[in-house]
Design a protein around this motif. Structure first.
Motif, PDB file in Angstrom:
ATOM      1  N   HIS A 192      41.581  16.181  40.034  1.00 33.95           N
ATOM      2  CA  HIS A 192      40.181  16.626  40.088  1.00 33.95           C
ATOM      3  C   HIS A 192      39.336  15.960  39.018  1.00 33.95           C
ATOM      4  O   HIS A 192      39.848  15.453  38.024  1.00 33.95           O
ATOM      5  N   GLU A 245      36.032  20.151  40.193  1.00 32.70           N
ATOM      6  CA  GLU A 245      36.192  21.470  39.564  1.00 32.70           C
ATOM      7  C   GLU A 245      34.887  21.777  38.831  1.00 32.70           C
ATOM      8  O   GLU A 245      34.490  21.012  37.948  1.00 32.70           O
ATOM      9  N   HIS A 303      35.809  16.433  32.354  1.00 35.35           N
ATOM     10  CA  HIS A 303      37.132  15.811  32.247  1.00 35.35           C
ATOM     11  C   HIS A 303      37.606  15.286  33.591  1.00 35.35           C
ATOM     12  O   HIS A 303      37.059  15.638  34.637  1.00 35.35           O
ATOM     13  N   GLU A 321      42.902  15.585  31.405  1.00 33.93           N
ATOM     14  CA  GLU A 321      43.854  16.668  31.681  1.00 33.93           C
ATOM     15  C   GLU A 321      45.011  16.062  32.459  1.00 33.93           C
ATOM     16  O   GLU A 321      44.800  15.255  33.375  1.00 33.93           O
TER      17      GLU A 321
END
Ligand SMILES: CC[C@@H](C(=O)O)C(=O)SCCNC(=O)CCNC(=O)[C@H](O)C(C)(C)COP(=O)(O)OP(=O)(O)OC[C@H]1O[C@@H](n2cnc3c(N)ncnc32)[C@H](O)[C@@H]1OP(=O)(O)O
Ligand SMILES: [Co+2]
Length: 134
Positions: free
Chosen positions: A7, A54, A79, A130
């Protein structure tokens, strides 16, 4: 080491408004809001076919996205999340290469119920990364 892009996350000041934009204006399927107090955020996922977006809103005191939103009050790209086959092996390899793994360095369960870790944006071209166990 890197797998698919799981994502791209966007921090937003108003999750309901951002949800309406993606669902009603852009016509994308958007999940129900998910409160994640252990991460200090409430999230929704937008299905864009080849990956997900997200949307993140701060939750509670000391949210990790609070300072970012103070600097970017309209919101902004926060991110990118890449999948990895073995998150502990990936962490150890990155640490050995000098990258800063955030927090205590131990994976936490993320929004998909899988272990996640974060890497300092200053070590990755100004982008918070991430990693999610695939
Ligand atoms: C829902 C669970 C999970 C999932 O499964 O998907 C999530 O996605 S949770 C998402 C929210 N969680 C996190 O972001 C955890 C990791 N983040 C952190 O630990 C902190 O946010 C941070 C990255 C260490 C930043 O801390 P902060 O206190 O906000 O700022 P600093 O002053 O320490 O920042 C240092 C430096 O880095 C720049 N910065 C900060 N955030 C970002 C960012 N998202 N992208 C790019 N750059 C960022 C900040 O501007 C500072 O730079 P200078 O001003 O040049 O010093
Ligand atoms: Co994320």
């Amino acid at each position: 080491m890197l797998g698919r892009l799981n994502h791209v996350a966007i921090a937003v000041p108003d999750l309901a408004a951002a949800t309406a934009t993606y669902r009603d204006t852009l016509g994308a399927p958007v999940s129900a809001p998910q409160a994640l107090p252990e991460h200090g955020v409430t999230v929704v996922f937008v299905d864009v076919g080849n990956t997900k977006v997200e949307l993140l809103e701060p939750l509670g005191e000391g949210s990790p996205i609070a300072a970012f939103l103070a600097k970017n009050p309209s919101g902004g790209m926060h991110h990118v999340c890449y999948e990895v086959d073995d998150i502990l092996a990936a962490r150890d390899r990155l640490k050995a290469a000098g990258a800063r793994v955030l927090g205590d360095g131990e994976p936490k369960l993320g929004a998909h119920g899988k272990p996640v870790l974060f890497l300092h944006p200053k070590d990755f071209s100004g982008t918070l990364v991430e990693l999610e166990q695939s």
